[in-house]
Design a protein around this motif. Structure first.
Motif, PDB file in Angstrom:
ATOM      1  N   SER A 145      36.508  45.972  42.571  1.00  0.00           N
ATOM      2  CA  SER A 145      36.896  44.847  41.716  1.00  0.00           C
ATOM      3  C   SER A 145      38.314  44.377  42.015  1.00  0.00           C
ATOM      4  O   SER A 145      38.595  43.172  42.052  1.00  0.00           O
ATOM      5  CB  SER A 145      36.771  45.239  40.239  1.00  0.00           C
ATOM      6  OG  SER A 145      35.431  45.552  39.905  1.00  0.00           O
ATOM      7  N   VAL A 146      39.208  45.343  42.235  1.00  0.00           N
ATOM      8  CA  VAL A 146      40.601  44.991  42.538  1.00  0.00           C
ATOM      9  C   VAL A 146      40.686  44.244  43.866  1.00  0.00           C
ATOM     10  O   VAL A 146      41.418  43.248  43.990  1.00  0.00           O
ATOM     11  CB  VAL A 146      41.477  46.262  42.560  1.00  0.00           C
ATOM     12  CG1 VAL A 146      42.851  45.955  43.143  1.00  0.00           C
ATOM     13  CG2 VAL A 146      41.620  46.830  41.147  1.00  0.00           C
ATOM     14  N   GLU A 147      39.949  44.720  44.876  1.00  0.00           N
ATOM     15  CA  GLU A 147      39.982  44.046  46.175  1.00  0.00           C
ATOM     16  C   GLU A 147      39.457  42.617  46.070  1.00  0.00           C
ATOM     17  O   GLU A 147      39.996  41.705  46.708  1.00  0.00           O
ATOM     18  CB  GLU A 147      39.159  44.839  47.196  1.00  0.00           C
ATOM     19  CG  GLU A 147      39.684  46.241  47.479  1.00  0.00           C
ATOM     20  CD  GLU A 147      41.147  46.245  47.853  1.00  0.00           C
ATOM     21  OE1 GLU A 147      41.503  45.655  48.898  1.00  0.00           O
ATOM     22  OE2 GLU A 147      41.959  46.828  47.102  1.00  0.00           O
TER      23      GLU A 147
ATOM     24  N   ASP B 141      34.548  38.477  50.537  1.00  0.00           N
ATOM     25  CA  ASP B 141      33.464  38.873  51.432  1.00  0.00           C
ATOM     26  C   ASP B 141      33.202  40.380  51.387  1.00  0.00           C
ATOM     27  O   ASP B 141      32.435  40.905  52.192  1.00  0.00           O
ATOM     28  CB  ASP B 141      33.759  38.438  52.873  1.00  0.00           C
ATOM     29  CG  ASP B 141      35.187  38.728  53.330  1.00  0.00           C
ATOM     30  OD1 ASP B 141      35.938  39.388  52.568  1.00  0.00           O
ATOM     31  OD2 ASP B 141      35.555  38.290  54.428  1.00  0.00           O
ATOM     32  N   ARG B 142      33.818  41.085  50.464  1.00  0.00           N
ATOM     33  CA  ARG B 142      33.581  42.523  50.305  1.00  0.00           C
ATOM     34  C   ARG B 142      32.257  42.735  49.574  1.00  0.00           C
ATOM     35  O   ARG B 142      31.898  41.971  48.678  1.00  0.00           O
ATOM     36  CB  ARG B 142      34.739  43.165  49.531  1.00  0.00           C
ATOM     37  CG  ARG B 142      34.591  44.662  49.321  1.00  0.00           C
ATOM     38  CD  ARG B 142      35.835  45.241  48.673  1.00  0.00           C
ATOM     39  NE  ARG B 142      36.908  45.421  49.646  1.00  0.00           N
ATOM     40  CZ  ARG B 142      37.073  46.498  50.385  1.00  0.00           C
ATOM     41  NH1 ARG B 142      36.204  47.510  50.293  1.00  0.00           N
ATOM     42  NH2 ARG B 142      38.074  46.596  51.223  1.00  0.00           N
TER      43      ARG B 142
ATOM     44  N   GLY C 218      27.129  55.534  46.256  1.00  0.00           N
ATOM     45  CA  GLY C 218      27.539  54.141  46.343  1.00  0.00           C
ATOM     46  C   GLY C 218      28.598  53.964  47.411  1.00  0.00           C
ATOM     47  O   GLY C 218      29.137  54.942  47.946  1.00  0.00           O
ATOM     48  N   SER C 219      28.888  52.708  47.724  1.00  0.00           N
ATOM     49  CA  SER C 219      29.910  52.428  48.737  1.00  0.00           C
ATOM     50  C   SER C 219      30.405  51.006  48.577  1.00  0.00           C
ATOM     51  O   SER C 219      29.784  50.176  47.897  1.00  0.00           O
ATOM     52  CB  SER C 219      29.348  52.611  50.153  1.00  0.00           C
ATOM     53  OG  SER C 219      28.317  51.666  50.413  1.00  0.00           O
ATOM     54  N   THR C 220      31.520  50.730  49.192  1.00  0.00           N
ATOM     55  CA  THR C 220      32.033  49.372  49.306  1.00  0.00           C
ATOM     56  C   THR C 220      32.341  49.124  50.775  1.00  0.00           C
ATOM     57  O   THR C 220      32.821  50.016  51.481  1.00  0.00           O
ATOM     58  CB  THR C 220      33.268  49.148  48.416  1.00  0.00           C
ATOM     59  OG1 THR C 220      33.725  47.792  48.558  1.00  0.00           O
ATOM     60  CG2 THR C 220      34.405  50.076  48.784  1.00  0.00           C
ATOM     61  N   TRP C 221      32.051  47.899  51.231  1.00  0.00           N
ATOM     62  CA  TRP C 221      32.208  47.554  52.653  1.00  0.00           C
ATOM     63  C   TRP C 221      32.974  46.258  52.779  1.00  0.00           C
ATOM     64  O   TRP C 221      32.754  45.307  52.028  1.00  0.00           O
ATOM     65  CB  TRP C 221      30.838  47.403  53.312  1.00  0.00           C
ATOM     66  CG  TRP C 221      30.885  46.964  54.758  1.00  0.00           C
ATOM     67  CD1 TRP C 221      31.062  47.764  55.850  1.00  0.00           C
ATOM     68  CD2 TRP C 221      30.756  45.623  55.260  1.00  0.00           C
ATOM     69  NE1 TRP C 221      31.056  47.006  57.002  1.00  0.00           N
ATOM     70  CE2 TRP C 221      30.865  45.683  56.673  1.00  0.00           C
ATOM     71  CE3 TRP C 221      30.556  44.375  54.652  1.00  0.00           C
ATOM     72  CZ2 TRP C 221      30.782  44.555  57.481  1.00  0.00           C
ATOM     73  CZ3 TRP C 221      30.486  43.235  55.457  1.00  0.00           C
ATOM     74  CH2 TRP C 221      30.590  43.340  56.857  1.00  0.00           C
TER      75      TRP C 221
END
Length: 466
Positions: free
Chosen positions: A149-151, A158-159, A178-181
């Motif tokens: 959320s911060v990013e 585009d995250r 889970g993951s974030t890319w």
């Protein structure tokens, strides 16, 4: 698993893979230059590159204590990505919009490094797979969602946030929830980049003297055992080795990071792991790991071993304690159980620079001509490039060749921070901090709680990271 067959030290696997470069001549005696750059790693070489490209007639001398890429530039995990140390603090000091501009500059920096490598025919095994950061405990998943959320709030629209199944379809990390890319990242071979960059700047006419340790930097002077270089601009680009310079012992703390690399893994193992996108891979632990799938199908994985040596002593050969090698191997096997029988071919360590407030900075003191950049806290593969272009613009502004630019107005320019505490307080503090982080990680592995372990929160506040 026995580590008897593991090569330990010898600078890094990346140099074992490529071989150390032929020695360049040390400084032959007193001389002059327009710009003297202290340090032959990414920061120094990128700065020489951009200055020479901008003003071809400049006489630029680079002084390197050992050989180009001997420090963090030749030992890192090969993460070319858009992270920058201190962005959240810069948002508090200068406002959210200023920090967004800094983040956007970092996003563009990934593209810039890829562009220059292609333009200058530097084959550094660059693969743009982005950055995948995974969570495998409830507490990590909560942090990952907050981080995502911060990013987004800092402009990374585009995250992508992925659930457990989507994550394992990309990289089959055991237990991932889970993951974030982000697409703003690439894997590379650190030594291929640094060797190619050094050859490129020499071809442009930059003079590089190796085996030439600088013992003291003063306005318009860089002193070495072989002579003094006098220049209107003297730039300190020494990152984790800054503590070796006279008067700089407490400027940045030399933090140790360690790595292992497996033998090339067979296709049967990759069939279980996946990782076809060759993303750089990290996690949301407090004592986090970082990894890549190399061009020759190894896994290179790193993390903190012994985080700090008393008195800001810096590593030389890169030798790593067997306990650290084993701890990193355990992380590898926990992530990817089918690697349990794989040989660990090489283990090594290096140092990175950590300012007291964990904020990367770039500065030119216009009254003295002294400049510096660093304190990247492990995010230097890309940040060095942005720092170098900023130093170029600051020098051109100071010499009257240009005015302020978008880069010179970024919030990390000219940032000042207090020095680290004297010994034994900084040794006690750093080791206590990482002991707390490791303990928090252990508790979170078995806890159903989604909240961050309270001990880790205390360690963050004491460290000055928040």
């Amino acid at each position: 698993m026995s580590t008897v067959s593991t090569v330990n030290g010898g600078i890094s696997f990346w140099y074992a893979d490529q071989g150390t470069p032929p020695a360049r001549e040390p400084l032959p005696g007193d001389t002059t230059a327009d710009v003297c750059i202290v340090g032959g790693g990414y920061t120094g070489l990128w700065t020489a590159y951009y200055l020479k490209k901008a003003v071809p007639f400049l006489n630029i001398t680079v002084l390197e204590a050992r050989f180009c890429g001997y420090g963090a530039s030749g030992r890192n995990g090969g993460w070319l990505y858009n992270g920058i140390a201190g962005r959240d603090r810069y948002a508090k000091l200068h406002g959210h919009d200023a920090a967004v501009r800094l983040q956007q500059a970092m996003n563009e920096t990934v593209d810039e490094v890829v562009r220059v490598a292609a333009e200058e025919n530097i084959d550094a095994d660059i693969h743009r797979g982005g950055v995948l950061e995974v969570a495998y405990t409830p507490a990590q998943l909560a942090r990952l969602k907050d981080f995502h959320s911060v990013e987004i709030a800092f402009g990374e629209t585009d995250r992508v946030l992925r659930g457990a199944r989507e994550t394992c379809e990309r990289v089959n990390v055991t237990g991932a929830v889970g993951s974030t890319w982000t697409p703003h990242g690439a894997r590379l071979h650190p030594v291929k980049l640094v060797k190619g960059l050094a050859a490129t700047v020499e071809a442009l006419g930059v003079t590089i003297h190796e085996s030439t340790p600088v013992t003291e930097i003063k306005p318009k002077h860089a002193h070495t055992p072989y002579g003094t270089v006098r220049a209107p601009y003297v730039l300190r680009c020494t990152e984790g080795f800054t503590a070796n310079l006279k008067g700089q012992r407490r400027t940045w703390l030399p933090m140790n990071s360690s790595m292992i690399v497996t033998e090339p893994l067979p296709q049967s193992v990759w069939d279980t792991i996946g990782w076809d996108g060759r993303e750089t891979l990290g996690d949301m632990a407090h004592a986090y790991m970082y990894a890549q799938r190399t061009a020759d199908d190894r896994i290179a994985l790193g993390g903190r071993g012994v985080p700090y040596r008393f008195g800001s002593a810096t590593d030389n050969d890169g030798r790593t304690r067997p306990a650290t090698v084993e701890a990193l191997r355990e992380i590898l096997v926990r992530f990817f159980p089918t690697t349990a029988g794989a040989r660990i071919d090489h283990a090594w360590s290096g140092v990175l620079g950590v300012p007291r407030d964990w904020c990367a900075t770039v500065t030119l003191d216009r009254s003295t001509g002294l400049g510096w950049a660093g304190g990247y806290v492990g995010s230097g593969v890309a940040t060095t490039n942005l720092a170098a272009r900023t130093l170029r613009d600051l020098i051109q502004q100071d010499s009257g060749q240009s005015g302020p630019t978008e880069l010179t107005e970024l919030p990390w320019v000219g940032h000042k921070v207090r020095r680290w505490e004297p010994e034994p307080f900084r040794w006690i503090g750093v080791h206590g901090m990482y002991a707390a982080y490791r303990a928090a990680d252990r508790r979170e592995l078995t806890s159903p709680r989604a909240g961050t372990d309270p001990v880790a929160k205390v360690a963050d506040r004491l460290a000055g990271r928040h």
